[in-house]
Design an enzyme around this catalytic site. Structure first.
Site, PDB file in Angstrom:
ATOM      1  N   ASN A 160     136.678  82.706  10.668  1.00 22.45           N
ATOM      2  CA  ASN A 160     137.715  81.736  10.280  1.00 22.45           C
ATOM      3  C   ASN A 160     137.780  80.563  11.260  1.00 22.45           C
ATOM      4  OD1 ASN A 160     138.546  83.186   8.006  1.00 22.45           O
ATOM      5  ND2 ASN A 160     139.943  84.456   9.211  1.00 22.45           N
TER       6      ASN A 160
ATOM      7  N   TYR B 295     126.257  79.524  12.860  1.00 25.48           N
ATOM      8  CA  TYR B 295     126.928  78.266  12.477  1.00 25.48           C
ATOM      9  C   TYR B 295     126.287  77.076  13.183  1.00 25.48           C
ATOM     10  CZ  TYR B 295     130.692  79.540   9.320  1.00 25.48           C
ATOM     11  OH  TYR B 295     131.396  79.916   8.207  1.00 25.48           O
TER      12      TYR B 295
ATOM     13  N   PHE C 263     146.938  85.776  28.375  1.00 21.51           N
ATOM     14  CA  PHE C 263     146.707  85.463  29.793  1.00 21.51           C
ATOM     15  C   PHE C 263     145.816  84.216  29.934  1.00 21.51           C
ATOM     16  CE2 PHE C 263     143.558  86.911  33.241  1.00 21.51           C
ATOM     17  CZ  PHE C 263     144.177  86.207  34.248  1.00 21.51           C
TER      18      PHE C 263
ATOM     19  N   TYR D 103     135.040  96.587  20.802  1.00 22.77           N
ATOM     20  CA  TYR D 103     135.152  95.292  21.504  1.00 22.77           C
ATOM     21  C   TYR D 103     133.761  94.692  21.711  1.00 22.77           C
ATOM     22  CZ  TYR D 103     136.587  92.073  25.302  1.00 22.77           C
ATOM     23  OH  TYR D 103     136.837  90.978  26.101  1.00 22.77           O
TER      24      TYR D 103
ATOM     25  N   ALA E 272     135.141  82.474  23.361  1.00 25.85           N
ATOM     26  CA  ALA E 272     135.357  83.291  24.555  1.00 25.85           C
ATOM     27  C   ALA E 272     134.667  84.630  24.333  1.00 25.85           C
ATOM     28  CB  ALA E 272     136.849  83.491  24.800  1.00 25.85           C
TER      29      ALA E 272
HETATM   30  P1  NAD Z   1     145.183  88.667  26.275  1.00 29.41           P
HETATM   31  O1  NAD Z   1     145.351  89.961  25.566  1.00 29.41           O
HETATM   32  O2  NAD Z   1     146.150  88.336  27.352  1.00 29.41           O
HETATM   33  O3  NAD Z   1     145.157  87.463  25.264  1.00 29.41           O
HETATM   34  C1  NAD Z   1     144.635  87.562  23.962  1.00 29.41           C
HETATM   35  C2  NAD Z   1     145.560  86.804  23.021  1.00 29.41           C
HETATM   36  O4  NAD Z   1     145.007  86.848  21.696  1.00 29.41           O
HETATM   37  C3  NAD Z   1     146.959  87.433  22.943  1.00 29.41           C
HETATM   38  O5  NAD Z   1     147.945  86.443  23.102  1.00 29.41           O
HETATM   39  C4  NAD Z   1     146.982  88.055  21.544  1.00 29.41           C
HETATM   40  O6  NAD Z   1     148.280  88.114  21.012  1.00 29.41           O
HETATM   41  C5  NAD Z   1     146.066  87.116  20.778  1.00 29.41           C
HETATM   42  N1  NAD Z   1     145.495  87.716  19.564  1.00 29.41           N
HETATM   43  C6  NAD Z   1     144.807  88.883  19.466  1.00 29.41           C
HETATM   44  N2  NAD Z   1     144.459  89.101  18.186  1.00 29.41           N
HETATM   45  C7  NAD Z   1     144.914  88.034  17.466  1.00 29.41           C
HETATM   46  C8  NAD Z   1     144.835  87.655  16.105  1.00 29.41           C
HETATM   47  N3  NAD Z   1     144.241  88.444  15.187  1.00 29.41           N
HETATM   48  N4  NAD Z   1     145.390  86.487  15.721  1.00 29.41           N
HETATM   49  C9  NAD Z   1     146.004  85.686  16.620  1.00 29.41           C
HETATM   50  N5  NAD Z   1     146.104  85.979  17.930  1.00 29.41           N
HETATM   51  C10 NAD Z   1     145.562  87.145  18.345  1.00 29.41           C
HETATM   52  O7  NAD Z   1     143.686  88.676  26.849  1.00 29.41           O
HETATM   53  P2  NAD Z   1     142.949  87.626  27.802  1.00 29.41           P
HETATM   54  O8  NAD Z   1     142.552  88.324  29.037  1.00 29.41           O
HETATM   55  O9  NAD Z   1     143.722  86.370  27.884  1.00 29.41           O
HETATM   56  O10 NAD Z   1     141.610  87.369  26.969  1.00 29.41           O
HETATM   57  C11 NAD Z   1     141.444  86.196  26.197  1.00 29.41           C
HETATM   58  C12 NAD Z   1     140.018  86.121  25.683  1.00 29.41           C
HETATM   59  O11 NAD Z   1     139.103  86.126  26.768  1.00 29.41           O
HETATM   60  C13 NAD Z   1     139.641  87.301  24.781  1.00 29.41           C
HETATM   61  O12 NAD Z   1     138.850  86.824  23.697  1.00 29.41           O
HETATM   62  C14 NAD Z   1     138.818  88.182  25.690  1.00 29.41           C
HETATM   63  O13 NAD Z   1     137.877  88.931  24.964  1.00 29.41           O
HETATM   64  C15 NAD Z   1     138.158  87.168  26.609  1.00 29.41           C
HETATM   65  N6  NAD Z   1     137.788  87.764  27.903  1.00 29.41           N
HETATM   66  C16 NAD Z   1     138.731  87.964  28.874  1.00 29.41           C
HETATM   67  C17 NAD Z   1     138.362  88.547  30.085  1.00 29.41           C
HETATM   68  C18 NAD Z   1     139.326  88.745  31.228  1.00 29.41           C
HETATM   69  O14 NAD Z   1     138.914  89.246  32.295  1.00 29.41           O
HETATM   70  N7  NAD Z   1     140.588  88.384  31.116  1.00 29.41           N
HETATM   71  C19 NAD Z   1     137.027  88.936  30.286  1.00 29.41           C
HETATM   72  C20 NAD Z   1     136.117  88.745  29.267  1.00 29.41           C
HETATM   73  C21 NAD Z   1     136.506  88.133  28.089  1.00 29.41           C
END
Ligand code: NAD
Ligand code: UDP
Length: 312
Positions: free
Chosen positions: A99, A159, A11, A145, A114
């Site tokens: 990584n 880092y 997303f 999480y 993020a």
């Molecule tokens: P999402 O699940 O839509 O996107 C996460 C993406 O990471 C997915 O495309 C998934 O396939 C990929 N992914 C997960 N594990 C992976 C791995 N080991 N290797 C490669 N790709 C991997 O979630 P999002 O809402 O887009 O969240 C994105 C980031 O933002 C996350 O790190 C999340 O913790 C952070 N975040 C989001 C929100 C929110 O409200 N949407 C709030 C706080 C933090």
């Protein structure tokens, strides 16, 4: 700049990719599609300035050529996703962060993490400033999480301090908008989908718990400002407008014109009772503040879910 975005098929990662490509940068997206989908990137695939690597970033990441920035967004983010994928969530927050930091260090690139408001856990300080250390249950179901992200922040600062990597940390508060998965289980997507289908809206607990909802375009603007102009200290990015879950449900019913009823289900373990960002730091250091109200943001988001449901 040539920028690596992990989680690019998700997303937020896909919206970030759009914005970076639109700003003239070249993006290398890396994702294993565990919770994301290539449909989120279909419009940029094959375009100049975008390449994609299908890869699990919890294993060593190889990217050829020079890299100016590594933006680490890969991680399951919805509570139902990380409860179903606890080990993958811990690994991508720890090994994946290591990584991605290693890639940034090797390339002499800026690193951007993020992180999340979940580092504050079920907060005892309200609203939450960046100086608050949080109230997290390390062994509860959400710990996979929360603790992974807390480790990721600690690793990022190590880092920065030890290797001198130029780093940024954003603490993202609940963000919504088009490209959320209809079944991702988060409250905004659940309520809109339930309202559009005429199903009952599932309110967990008594619905008096609060969240502060940020529209995705506002969030991405804050992230780009932090990446370009910020410093290594964590920054909250979110919309301080605070709503109870019941208030959100009523607004979704009004905007969808749905006559669905509300049903009350058990509150998940360790579900935070309140959440609201103190955005003083983002405002003072980045000149950032959100502009899209919850009403306007939901109005922009509902047609996306209508389209998704009509295709299903
Ligand atoms: P999402 O699940 O839509 O996107 C996460 C993406 O990471 C997915 O495309 C998934 O396939 C990929 N992914 C997960 N594990 C992976 C791995 N080991 N290797 C490669 N790709 C991997 O979630 P999002 O809402 O887009 O969240 C994105 C980031 O933002 C996350 O790190 C999340 O913790 C952070 N975040 C989001 C929100 C929110 O409200 N949407 C709030 C706080 C933090
Ligand atoms: N929630 C709810 N009904 C749902 C989904 C979520 O009442 O169908 C509640 C959940 O218990 C929490 C809030 O809405 O209090 C936000 O949940 P979400 O999963 O969106 O994210 P969180 O902020 O908990 O990470």
């Amino acid at each position: 700049m040539r920028l690596v975005v992990t989680g690019a098929a998700g997303f937020l990662g896909s919206h970030l990719t759009d914005r970076l490509v639109a700003d003239g940068h070249s993006v290398v997206g890396v994702d294993n599609c565990i919770t994301g989908t290539m449909a989120n990137l279909a419009h940029v695939e094959g375009r100049d300035g975008f390449t994609f690597i299908h890869h699990d970033v919890s294993t060593y990441i190889t990217v050829d050529g020079h890299v100016d920035g590594v933006l680490h967004f890969a991680s399951p983010a919805s509570p139902i996703d990380y409860l179903e994928l606890p080990i993958q969530t811990l690994k991508v927050g720890s090994l994946g962060t290591h990584n991605a930091l290693g890639l940034a260090k090797a390339k002499g690139a800026r690193y951007f993490l993020a992180s999340t408001s979940e580092v504050y856990g079920d907060p005892q300080v309200h609203p939450q400033p960046e100086t608050y250390w949080g109230h997290v249950n390390p062994i509860g179901p959400r710990g996979v999480y929360d603790e992974a992200k807390r480790f990721a922040e600690a690793m990022t600062m190590a880092y920065h301090r030890y290797h001198g990597v130029d780093t940024r940390i954003v603490r993202i508060f609940n963000t919504y908008g088009p490209r959320m998965r209809p079944s991702d289980g988060r409250v905004v997507s659940n309520f809109i989908v339930q309202a559009l289908r005429g199903d009952p809206l599932t309110v967990y607990g008594d619905g008096n718990q609060s969240r502060s909802f940020c529209y995705v375009d506002d969030l991405i603007d804050g992230i780009v400002r932090l990446f370009l102009h910020g410093d290594a200290e964590p920054v909250n990015v979110g919309n301080p407008g605070e709503f109870t879950v019941c208030q959100l449900a009523e607004l979704v019913l009004e905007l969808t014109g749905s006559s669905s009823e509300l049903i009350f289900e058990p509150l998940p373990v360790d579900d935070p009772k309140v959440r609201q960002p103190d955005i003083t730091r983002a405002t003072e250091t980045l000149g950032w503040e959100p502009h899209v109200s919850l009403r306007d943001g939901l109005t922009k988001t509902i047609p996306y879910f209508e389209q998704q449901l009509s295709r299903a």
